[in-house]
Design a protein around this motif. Structure first.
Motif, short mmCIF file in Angstrom:
data_model
loop_
_atom_site.label_atom_id
_atom_site.label_comp_id
_atom_site.label_asym_id
_atom_site.label_seq_id
_atom_site.Cartn_x
_atom_site.Cartn_y
_atom_site.Cartn_z
N ARG A 15 64.71 -5.26 57.12
CA ARG A 15 63.47 -4.17 58.68
C ARG A 15 62.35 -4.27 57.61
O ARG A 15 61.22 -3.47 58.61
CB ARG A 15 64.11 -2.54 58.52
N LYS A 16 62.03 -4.15 56.72
CA LYS A 16 61.13 -3.67 56.02
C LYS A 16 60.41 -4.94 55.71
O LYS A 16 59.30 -4.90 56.77
CB LYS A 16 61.23 -3.27 54.56
N VAL A 17 61.08 -6.86 55.98
CA VAL A 17 60.09 -7.13 55.83
C VAL A 17 59.74 -7.62 57.44
O VAL A 17 58.61 -8.52 57.51
CB VAL A 17 61.16 -9.10 55.83
N TYR A 18 60.61 -7.17 58.19
CA TYR A 18 60.08 -8.04 59.95
C TYR A 18 59.02 -6.71 60.17
O TYR A 18 57.59 -7.26 61.04
CB TYR A 18 61.30 -7.62 60.44
N ALA A 19 59.04 -5.07 59.79
CA ALA A 19 57.53 -4.82 60.69
C ALA A 19 56.52 -4.90 59.59
O ALA A 19 55.30 -4.70 59.99
CB ALA A 19 58.42 -3.33 59.44
N PHE A 20 56.71 -6.61 58.39
CA PHE A 20 55.29 -5.57 57.56
C PHE A 20 54.85 -7.41 58.31
O PHE A 20 53.52 -7.46 58.88
CB PHE A 20 55.30 -6.22 56.17
N ILE A 21 55.99 -8.22 58.72
CA ILE A 21 55.23 -9.44 60.00
C ILE A 21 54.66 -8.82 60.69
O ILE A 21 53.53 -8.96 60.85
CB ILE A 21 56.59 -10.30 60.05
N ILE A 22 55.33 -8.11 61.47
CA ILE A 22 55.16 -7.88 63.07
C ILE A 22 53.90 -6.68 62.54
O ILE A 22 52.50 -6.88 63.17
CB ILE A 22 55.61 -6.76 63.39
N GLY A 23 53.37 -6.09 61.71
CA GLY A 23 52.35 -5.57 61.19
C GLY A 23 51.10 -6.28 60.98
O GLY A 23 49.66 -6.20 61.50
N LEU A 24 51.30 -7.24 60.71
CA LEU A 24 50.24 -8.47 59.99
C LEU A 24 49.99 -9.01 61.80
O LEU A 24 49.21 -9.16 61.54
CB LEU A 24 50.89 -8.45 58.71
N GLN A 25 50.75 -9.42 61.97
CA GLN A 25 50.38 -10.33 63.28
C GLN A 25 49.95 -9.30 63.98
O GLN A 25 48.91 -9.64 64.10
CB GLN A 25 51.76 -10.31 63.91
N LEU A 26 49.85 -8.31 64.34
CA LEU A 26 49.80 -7.16 65.26
C LEU A 26 48.19 -7.33 65.12
O LEU A 26 46.77 -7.29 65.92
CB LEU A 26 50.51 -5.64 64.77
N VAL A 27 47.87 -6.64 63.36
CA VAL A 27 46.38 -6.55 62.35
C VAL A 27 45.26 -7.53 63.12
O VAL A 27 44.97 -7.97 63.54
CB VAL A 27 46.45 -6.15 61.73
N THR A 28 46.33 -9.06 62.67
CA THR A 28 45.21 -10.16 62.87
C THR A 28 45.93 -10.70 64.40
O THR A 28 44.15 -10.78 64.67
CB THR A 28 46.48 -11.21 63.07
N CYS A 29 46.31 -10.02 65.31
CA CYS A 29 45.89 -10.29 66.80
C CYS A 29 44.48 -9.93 67.43
O CYS A 29 43.57 -9.96 67.66
CB CYS A 29 46.75 -10.52 68.01
N ILE A 30 44.77 -8.25 66.47
CA ILE A 30 43.72 -7.65 67.23
C ILE A 30 42.59 -7.71 66.41
O ILE A 30 41.13 -7.97 67.42
CB ILE A 30 43.43 -5.41 66.94
N LEU A 31 42.27 -8.45 65.38
CA LEU A 31 40.80 -8.84 64.74
C LEU A 31 40.27 -9.77 65.14
O LEU A 31 39.06 -10.57 65.41
CB LEU A 31 40.97 -8.62 63.56
N PHE A 32 41.26 -11.01 66.19
CA PHE A 32 41.20 -12.19 66.45
C PHE A 32 40.19 -12.51 67.34
O PHE A 32 39.42 -13.76 67.61
CB PHE A 32 42.48 -12.90 66.15
N ILE A 33 39.75 -11.72 67.92
CA ILE A 33 38.50 -11.89 68.82
C ILE A 33 37.28 -11.86 67.69
O ILE A 33 36.22 -12.46 68.91
CB ILE A 33 38.69 -10.96 69.91
N TYR A 34 37.27 -10.77 66.99
CA TYR A 34 35.82 -11.19 66.14
C TYR A 34 35.70 -12.43 64.75
O TYR A 34 34.79 -12.37 64.73
CB TYR A 34 35.85 -9.50 65.31
N THR A 35 37.02 -13.04 64.83
CA THR A 35 36.78 -13.90 63.80
C THR A 35 35.84 -14.91 63.91
O THR A 35 35.29 -15.91 63.70
CB THR A 35 39.10 -14.55 63.28
N PRO A 36 35.62 -15.73 65.35
CA PRO A 36 35.06 -17.15 65.81
C PRO A 36 33.25 -16.68 64.92
O PRO A 36 32.70 -17.95 65.22
CB PRO A 36 35.05 -17.32 67.68
N GLN A 37 32.68 -15.52 65.20
CA GLN A 37 31.88 -15.54 64.56
C GLN A 37 31.97 -16.48 63.06
O GLN A 37 30.27 -16.55 62.82
CB GLN A 37 31.10 -14.20 64.42
N TYR A 38 32.93 -16.38 62.38
CA TYR A 38 32.06 -17.32 61.42
C TYR A 38 33.95 -18.13 61.17
O TYR A 38 35.13 -17.24 61.01
CB TYR A 38 32.57 -15.65 59.44
N ALA A 39 33.34 -18.62 60.65
CA ALA A 39 34.33 -20.16 60.84
C ALA A 39 35.24 -19.59 59.44
O ALA A 39 36.72 -19.96 59.28
CB ALA A 39 33.62 -21.98 60.72
N ALA A 40 34.88 -19.51 58.24
CA ALA A 40 36.15 -19.03 57.43
C ALA A 40 36.96 -17.63 57.97
O ALA A 40 38.32 -17.96 58.02
CB ALA A 40 35.21 -18.63 56.41
#
Length: 96
Positions: A15-40
Motif C-alpha cells: 500500500r505505501k509503495v503503490y501510493a507513492f508510485i501513484i502519487g509520483l506519477q500523478l504529479v509527473t502527469c500534471i507537471l508534464f505540460i510544463y516540461t517541453p519548455q526545457y529539454a532537461a
C-alpha cells in the motif's frame, strides 16, 4: 529501477509503495505540460514516468502471487499484459 521498487515493497509493504508510485506519477502527469519548455525537465519527466511504470510491473507480480498464489498469478499477469497490449493497439487505431 525495478530492483529498487522490489526492495521498497519488501521494506514498506504494497500500500505505501503503490501510493507513492501513484502519487509520483500523478504529479509527473500534471507537471508534464510544463516540461517541453526545457529539454532537461522533459527528459526528467519521461524518466520518472518510466520508473513509475517499472514500479507497477515490479510490485504487481509479487502482489498477485501473494493474493492469488503462484499458479493463478501467472494467468493474471498474462491477461494483464494481453489487456495492456490490446489497449495500446486500440488506442493507436483510434488516434490514426
Amino acid at each position: 529501477t525495478r530492483t529498487g521498487w522490489g526492495f521498497a515493497l519488501d521494506a514498506w509493504g504494497f500500500r505505501k509503495v503503490y501510493a507513492f508510485i501513484i502519487g509520483l506519477q500523478l504529479v509527473t502527469c500534471i507537471l508534464f505540460i510544463y516540461t517541453p519548455q526545457y529539454a532537461a525537465t522533459f527528459v526528467l519527466a519521461v524518466i520518472v514516468g518510466c520508473a513509475c511504470d517499472g514500479g507497477h510491473f515490479a510490485i504487481f507480480t509479487a502482489e498477485t502471487a501473494r493474493v492469488f498464489g503462484v499458479k493463478l498469478s501467472i494467468l493474471v499477469y498474462v491477461f494483464v499484459c494481453i489487456g495492456l497490449s490490446g489497449g495500446t493497439m486500440v488506442g493507436l487505431l483510434l488516434n490514426k
